[in-house]
Design a protein around this motif. Structure first.
Motif, PDB file in Angstrom:
ATOM      1  N   LEU A  76       4.535  -0.808   1.203  1.00 53.07           N
ATOM      2  CA  LEU A  76       5.129  -0.109   2.338  1.00 53.07           C
ATOM      3  C   LEU A  76       6.094   0.927   1.448  1.00 53.07           C
ATOM      4  CD1 LEU A  76       6.228  -2.840   4.734  1.00 53.07           C
ATOM      5  CD2 LEU A  76       3.945  -1.665   4.846  1.00 53.07           C
TER       6      LEU A  76
ATOM      7  N   PHE B 182      10.270   2.524   9.002  1.00 57.25           N
ATOM      8  CA  PHE B 182       8.844   2.396   8.147  1.00 57.25           C
ATOM      9  C   PHE B 182       8.416   3.687   8.129  1.00 57.25           C
ATOM     10  CE2 PHE B 182       4.666   1.011   7.203  1.00 57.25           C
ATOM     11  CZ  PHE B 182       3.903   1.614   7.858  1.00 57.25           C
TER      12      PHE B 182
ATOM     13  N   GLY C 109      19.466   1.558   9.274  1.00 60.70           N
ATOM     14  CA  GLY C 109      18.564   0.689   8.784  1.00 60.70           C
ATOM     15  C   GLY C 109      17.220   1.503   8.142  1.00 60.70           C
ATOM     16  N   PRO C 110      16.571   0.864   7.249  1.00 58.48           N
ATOM     17  CA  PRO C 110      15.240   1.551   6.727  1.00 58.48           C
ATOM     18  C   PRO C 110      14.316   1.856   7.727  1.00 58.48           C
ATOM     19  CG  PRO C 110      15.834  -0.259   5.477  1.00 58.48           C
ATOM     20  CD  PRO C 110      16.574  -0.363   6.661  1.00 58.48           C
TER      21      PRO C 110
ATOM     22  N   PHE D  99      12.437   3.664  -0.286  1.00 56.14           N
ATOM     23  CA  PHE D  99      12.286   2.345  -0.748  1.00 56.14           C
ATOM     24  C   PHE D  99      10.759   2.303  -0.629  1.00 56.14           C
ATOM     25  CE2 PHE D  99      16.540   0.999  -1.573  1.00 56.14           C
ATOM     26  CZ  PHE D  99      17.253   1.853  -0.274  1.00 56.14           C
TER      27      PHE D  99
ATOM     28  N   LYS E  41      15.341   5.818   4.495  1.00 57.81           N
ATOM     29  CA  LYS E  41      16.630   5.236   4.977  1.00 57.81           C
ATOM     30  C   LYS E  41      17.747   6.406   4.917  1.00 57.81           C
ATOM     31  CE  LYS E  41      20.253   1.866   4.572  1.00 57.81           C
ATOM     32  NZ  LYS E  41      21.153   2.499   4.445  1.00 57.81           N
TER      33      LYS E  41
ATOM     34  N   TYR F 173       9.547   2.702   2.884  1.00 55.27           N
ATOM     35  CA  TYR F 173      10.526   3.074   3.942  1.00 55.27           C
ATOM     36  C   TYR F 173      11.475   4.210   3.607  1.00 55.27           C
ATOM     37  CZ  TYR F 173       9.661  -1.434   6.186  1.00 55.27           C
ATOM     38  OH  TYR F 173       9.017  -2.388   6.841  1.00 55.27           O
TER      39      TYR F 173
END
Lengths: 114, 114
Positions: B34, B46, B43-44, B89, B38, B36
């Protein structure tokens, strides 16, 4: 449904005090995760619930940490006798029952231990 | 033991150009990946995923490439926009084979210059 909700958003506590955080996942998600993120790092896994069962725990989760998900809905993460090293962002995430899905994260709880 | 690595802490790109973010992993049991995004104090979120049975997945301006033999994945953003400025990330999981958790890299901070 507004996604994953975490409370409080920020918490400042004195060293040695106990703190508790709450996470409300997306209602149809039966998997719930807690992660911790420190500055300059990616999220690090703490623990995982499937419904009310705690199925995985990281070695990062010392005996001062405890997590519960009593009815398979919301979850709490408690840190006892907080230390300055516990200062971090604590992230909760949830995912659906089946399939290889990514997580939906909450906005996190920022803990500062002074 | 960092099983997912993002070796570039930061990247700057001109608006309209391509952004390429890289990620390497070490665990051959990982089969789902995945990305992500941020923003600060959130929060991160998707972004895009890829399974190990594929080598490419595309969603609008975002494309993820997976090279299993090299244990490498990359995220391409074309064209880059100022709103893409965030920390990205990558994360990897092998399901029950790797502890039912996602392992995250340390992130790459992307700045898109108008």
């Amino acid at each position: 449904d507004t996604g994953v909700s975490q409370n409080p958003r920020h918490k400042i506590t004195k060293r040695g005090q106990n703190v508790t955080f709450r996470c409300d996942p997306i209602s149809e998600h039966n998997r719930l995760y807690w992660y911790r993120q420190t500055l300059g790092q990616g999220p690090e896994f703490l623990t995982y619930f499937q419904n009310e069962a705690q199925l995985e725990k990281s070695r990062l989760l010392s005996d001062r940490f405890s997590a519960e998900r009593p009815k398979g809905s919301f979850s709490t993460l408690e840190i006892q006798r907080t230390e300055q090293g516990d200062s971090a962002m604590y992230l909760c995430a949830s995912s659906p029952r089946q399939g290889n899905y990514g997580y939906t994260f909450g906005s996190g709880t920022r803990l500062t231990v002074v | 033991d960092q099983q997912v690595k993002q070796n570039s802490p930061s990247l700057s790109v001109q608006e309209g150009r391509i952004s390429i973010l890289n990620c390497d992993y070490t665990n051959s049991m990982f089969d789902y990946f995945l990305w992500y995004k941020k923003y600060p104090a959130e929060g991160p979120t998707f972004l895009i995923s890829i399974s190990s049975i594929k080598d490419k997945n595309e969603d609008g301006r975002f494309t993820v490439f997976l090279n299993k033999s090299a244990k490498h994945l990359s995220l391409h953003i074309v064209p880059s926009q100022p709103g893409d400025s965030a920390v990205y990330f990558c994360a990897a999981s092998g399901g029950a084979n790797t502890g039912n958790q996602f392992y995250f890299g340390t992130g790459t901070s992307l700045t898109v210059i108008p």
